[in-house]
Design an enzyme around this catalytic site. Structure first.
Site, PDB file in Angstrom:
ATOM      1  N   LYS A 123      11.192   6.611  -3.215  1.00  0.00           N
ATOM      2  CA  LYS A 123      11.833   5.297  -3.188  1.00  0.00           C
ATOM      3  C   LYS A 123      13.329   5.414  -2.957  1.00  0.00           C
ATOM      4  O   LYS A 123      13.931   4.526  -2.354  1.00  0.00           O
ATOM      5  CB  LYS A 123      11.551   4.526  -4.479  1.00  0.00           C
ATOM      6  CG  LYS A 123      10.138   3.971  -4.544  1.00  0.00           C
ATOM      7  CD  LYS A 123      10.010   2.915  -5.620  1.00  0.00           C
ATOM      8  CE  LYS A 123       8.589   2.367  -5.686  1.00  0.00           C
ATOM      9  NZ  LYS A 123       8.379   1.536  -6.873  1.00  0.00           N
ATOM     10  N   LYS A 205      -2.421   4.718   2.485  1.00  0.00           N
ATOM     11  CA  LYS A 205      -3.106   3.760   1.626  1.00  0.00           C
ATOM     12  C   LYS A 205      -2.773   2.313   2.034  1.00  0.00           C
ATOM     13  O   LYS A 205      -1.709   2.057   2.580  1.00  0.00           O
ATOM     14  CB  LYS A 205      -2.777   4.076   0.157  1.00  0.00           C
ATOM     15  CG  LYS A 205      -1.889   3.130  -0.562  1.00  0.00           C
ATOM     16  CD  LYS A 205      -1.817   3.453  -2.045  1.00  0.00           C
ATOM     17  CE  LYS A 205      -0.926   2.381  -2.676  1.00  0.00           C
ATOM     18  NZ  LYS A 205      -0.586   2.515  -4.046  1.00  0.00           N
ATOM     19  N   LYS A 208       0.378  -3.388  -0.514  1.00  0.00           N
ATOM     20  CA  LYS A 208       0.705  -4.808  -0.470  1.00  0.00           C
ATOM     21  C   LYS A 208       2.101  -5.045   0.083  1.00  0.00           C
ATOM     22  O   LYS A 208       2.476  -6.160   0.380  1.00  0.00           O
ATOM     23  CB  LYS A 208       0.496  -5.489  -1.824  1.00  0.00           C
ATOM     24  CG  LYS A 208       1.157  -4.874  -3.035  1.00  0.00           C
ATOM     25  CD  LYS A 208       0.763  -5.668  -4.299  1.00  0.00           C
ATOM     26  CE  LYS A 208       0.689  -4.829  -5.546  1.00  0.00           C
ATOM     27  NZ  LYS A 208       1.934  -4.184  -5.930  1.00  0.00           N
TER      28      LYS A 208
END
Ligand code: TRP
Length: 340
Positions: A123, A205, A208
């Site tokens: 991140k 993956k 969202k």
């Protein structure tokens, strides 16, 4: 003969706890990998499910959009069948004990440990202009979430396993330093729930927060959108419908269909043997669309009833705070805070 206390202990259900960050909407991946299993588990365990809005703040969010997304998530929890009669459901930011315990755990966590977390490193690279303290402290907040409730089991995806390991380390360290305080939790990887991958990049993956709308489908998407996205799903060379390492696209679609239809992978391979990719993609899309249709209808219904959501969320936060306070009081005493 069993005395009362033993009988009570034996009767005590295990506590499971899990959270999800309110970003985007609940995708097929979240549904099959997490929420559907929570819905099943809530009958068997004492369950706590929360919206991790404090975690979501580690990335910059536009306030009014963030608020709406968080509310929408709560409605999606309800629409997926999470039941406030059986599970405690709430917004993390409504229960101040999370942040309070986090501070004490911070003082028992090393900077070296936190900065070694893979997700922190990923991140930081992705949000290089906003490497805030919260980003590094993210797993300690997660440890507080879990340890506050003396959770036995924590259903998490593989990407969160490292954070769970850190939680266990912190709990063990605290217990050694101050005496038995926290239940050391176990991860819970559900029996069902294969990893669901992106429809556009089937080795990654389904996320969202993927910027490509075609990469996934959500429980709030309508039938037309869902079928269209599956028609566009990336497949592999060849024409055989089977699970194989060099066929990540078709493998992903088989896993999805098997999970939605509650069938084994082998049965799905048999069912579609000899058929073309096109037919199969439409079948998977229609199956997902049929599964999500009632969920979407419920979602719209709940979303229109903000008062009901408020009531459930308030009740949930009260119940959660009561449980959390028990642990927090104990922790404060152990570390030597003055209490009158
Ligand atoms: N970090 C988790 C995720 O992104 C969400 C989360 C926050 C969580 N606190 C938690 C999951 C506690 C399990 C337990 O998926």
């Amino acid at each position: 003969m069993v005395d009362n206390q033993t009988a009570q202990n034996e009767e005590r259900k295990k506590i499971i706890l899990s959270g999800i960050q309110p970003t985007g909407t609940i995708t097929l991946g979240n549904y099959l990998g997490a929420v559907k299993n929570w819905q099943i588990m809530q009958s068997e365990f004492d369950s706590i499910f929360f919206i991790a809005d404090m975690h979501a703040l580690t990335v910059r969010r536009e306030p009014s959009e963030f608020r709406q997304t968080s509310l929408n998530f709560f409605a999606q929890f309800l629409a997926c069948g999470l039941d406030p009669e059986r599970a405690i459901m709430y917004f993390q930011s409504h229960v101040h004990q999370h942040a309070e315990l986090q501070w004490i755990l911070n003082c028992n966590t090393y900077v070296g440990e936190a900065s070694r977390m893979t997700q922190f490193k990923d991140k930081s690279a992705k949000h290089a202009d906003n490497i805030n303290m919260g980003l590094m402290d993210y797993p300690v907040l997660m440890a507080a979430d879990i340890l506050l409730f003396q959770s036995d089991l924590v259903p998490v995806g593989v990407d969160q396993k490292q954070h769970l390991e850190l939680t266990r380390d912190i709990a063990i360290r605290f217990n050694n330093r101050y005496g038995e305080t926290f239940k050391v939790p176990d991860g819970y990887i559900p029996k069902t729930g294969a990893k669901i991958c992106s429809l556009q990049e089937p080795t990654a993956k389904m996320s969202k927060s993927d910027p490509d709308p075609n990469a996934g489908v959500s429980i709030t998407d309508d039938e037309g959108t869902i079928v269209r996205r599956f028609k566009r799903a990336v497949t592999d060379s060849g024409n055989e419908i089977c699970v194989r390492e060099d066929k990540p696209g078709i493998t992903n679609l088989i896993n999805i269909y098997a999970a939605i239809e509650n069938k084994s992978v082998e049965d799905v391979e048999k069912e579609f043997s000899g058929q073309g990719y096109g037919t199969f993609k439409i079948a998977v899309g229609e199956s997902v669309a049929a599964k999500f249709k009632p969920i979407r209808e419920e979602y719209i219904k709940y979303l229109a009833d903000k008062q009901y959501i408020a009531q459930v969320a308030k009740d949930g936060a009260e119940k959660a705070a009561r449980l959390a306070e028990r642990t927090l009081r104990k922790v404060k005493k152990k570390v030597g805070f003055v209490a009158f």
